[in-house]
Design a protein around this motif. Structure first.
Motif, short mmCIF file in Angstrom:
data_model
loop_
_atom_site.label_atom_id
_atom_site.label_comp_id
_atom_site.label_asym_id
_atom_site.label_seq_id
_atom_site.Cartn_x
_atom_site.Cartn_y
_atom_site.Cartn_z
N ALA A 131 12.08 53.67 43.08
CA ALA A 131 13.38 53.04 42.95
C ALA A 131 13.44 51.63 43.54
CB ALA A 131 14.44 53.91 43.63
N GLU A 132 12.65 51.36 44.59
CA GLU A 132 12.88 50.14 45.35
C GLU A 132 11.70 49.20 45.53
OE1 GLU A 132 14.50 51.22 49.17
OE2 GLU A 132 15.87 52.69 48.27
N PHE A 133 10.47 49.68 45.45
CA PHE A 133 9.32 48.87 45.86
C PHE A 133 8.85 47.94 44.75
CE2 PHE A 133 7.21 51.30 49.59
CZ PHE A 133 8.44 51.60 50.13
N ASP A 134 8.47 46.72 45.15
CA ASP A 134 7.71 45.82 44.28
C ASP A 134 6.25 46.10 44.57
OD1 ASP A 134 9.83 44.44 43.06
OD2 ASP A 134 10.02 43.11 44.77
N MET A 135 5.46 46.28 43.53
CA MET A 135 4.06 46.63 43.73
C MET A 135 3.15 45.62 43.06
SD MET A 135 4.18 50.80 43.44
CE MET A 135 2.53 51.00 44.11
N ALA A 136 1.94 45.53 43.58
CA ALA A 136 0.93 44.62 43.05
C ALA A 136 0.42 45.10 41.69
CB ALA A 136 -0.23 44.51 44.04
N PHE A 137 -0.12 44.15 40.96
CA PHE A 137 -0.76 44.43 39.67
C PHE A 137 0.18 45.24 38.79
CE2 PHE A 137 -3.94 44.25 43.12
CZ PHE A 137 -4.59 43.08 42.76
N ASP A 138 -0.31 46.31 38.19
CA ASP A 138 0.51 47.20 37.34
C ASP A 138 0.67 48.56 38.00
OD1 ASP A 138 -2.13 47.94 37.10
OD2 ASP A 138 -2.16 47.94 34.91
N HIS A 139 0.58 48.61 39.32
CA HIS A 139 0.56 49.89 40.05
C HIS A 139 1.85 50.68 39.90
CE1 HIS A 139 -3.10 48.80 42.77
NE2 HIS A 139 -3.33 48.62 41.49
N LYS A 140 2.99 50.01 39.85
CA LYS A 140 4.25 50.74 39.69
C LYS A 140 4.31 51.40 38.31
CE LYS A 140 9.05 50.65 40.96
NZ LYS A 140 10.09 49.82 41.61
N GLU A 141 3.87 50.68 37.30
CA GLU A 141 3.82 51.24 35.94
C GLU A 141 2.90 52.45 35.89
OE1 GLU A 141 1.93 49.83 31.70
OE2 GLU A 141 2.88 48.29 32.93
N ILE A 142 1.78 52.38 36.57
CA ILE A 142 0.83 53.51 36.62
C ILE A 142 1.46 54.70 37.33
CG2 ILE A 142 -1.36 54.31 37.60
CD1 ILE A 142 -2.39 51.40 37.10
N LEU A 143 2.14 54.41 38.44
CA LEU A 143 2.76 55.48 39.23
C LEU A 143 3.83 56.19 38.43
CD1 LEU A 143 2.63 56.78 42.02
CD2 LEU A 143 4.30 55.10 42.80
#
Length: 143
Positions: A131-143
């Motif tokens: 809901a809240e974190f900005d992540m490096a690379f495409d890690h949020k999309e992967i998660l």
């Protein structure tokens, strides 16, 4: 012929670099948590990311993912299971990097400690990360 110079009739191949990333999860107070680092170096210095890094020449990617996990989080991983392969050419601003992403089992009682190029290593509630974190690379999309 000069060293490191290809023969004139030989085709030169450009290949992407190979990396691995570890997704580690555990339950804390009935809530799923995910292990993330904050990057200590550019690109994406200060951003959240999965523990991971480049595969060494001659290294099996499954060995590489557990090595990187130990180096960045001081925790031993086991039984890597393939989650996905991420390879969009622009996912890393340095170069074309293909990452093999694994779910890696860890001892949930073991304390993590940042090392190598990780500024921090901690467990975070998965729902909050999504809901809240900005992540490096495409890690949020992967998660």
């Amino acid at each position: 012929m000069e060293p490191n110079k290809p023969a004139e009739n030989k085709k030169v191949y450009r290949n992407p670099a190979l990396a691995t990333d570890a997704i580690c999860t555990k339950i804390i107070k009935e809530e799923e948590h995910v292990l993330l680092i904050t990057r200590g170096r550019d690109p994406f210095k200060g951003h959240y990311a999965f523990p991971g890094g480049f595969v060494d020449y001659g290294e099996d990617p499954e060995v590489g993912v557990t090595r990187e996990l130990a180096e960045e989080c001081n925790i031993e991983g086991a039984k890597p299971q393939l989650v996905c392969v991420a390879g969009k050419p622009d996912r890393d601003p340095r170069q074309h990097v293909v990452s093999i992403v694994y779910h890696v089992h860890v001892d949930p009682e073991h304390m993590v400690k940042a090392g190598d190029d990780a500024a921090t290593a901690e467990w975070y509630p998965l729902a909050k990360v999504l809901a809240e974190f900005d992540m490096a690379f495409d890690h949020k999309e992967i998660l």
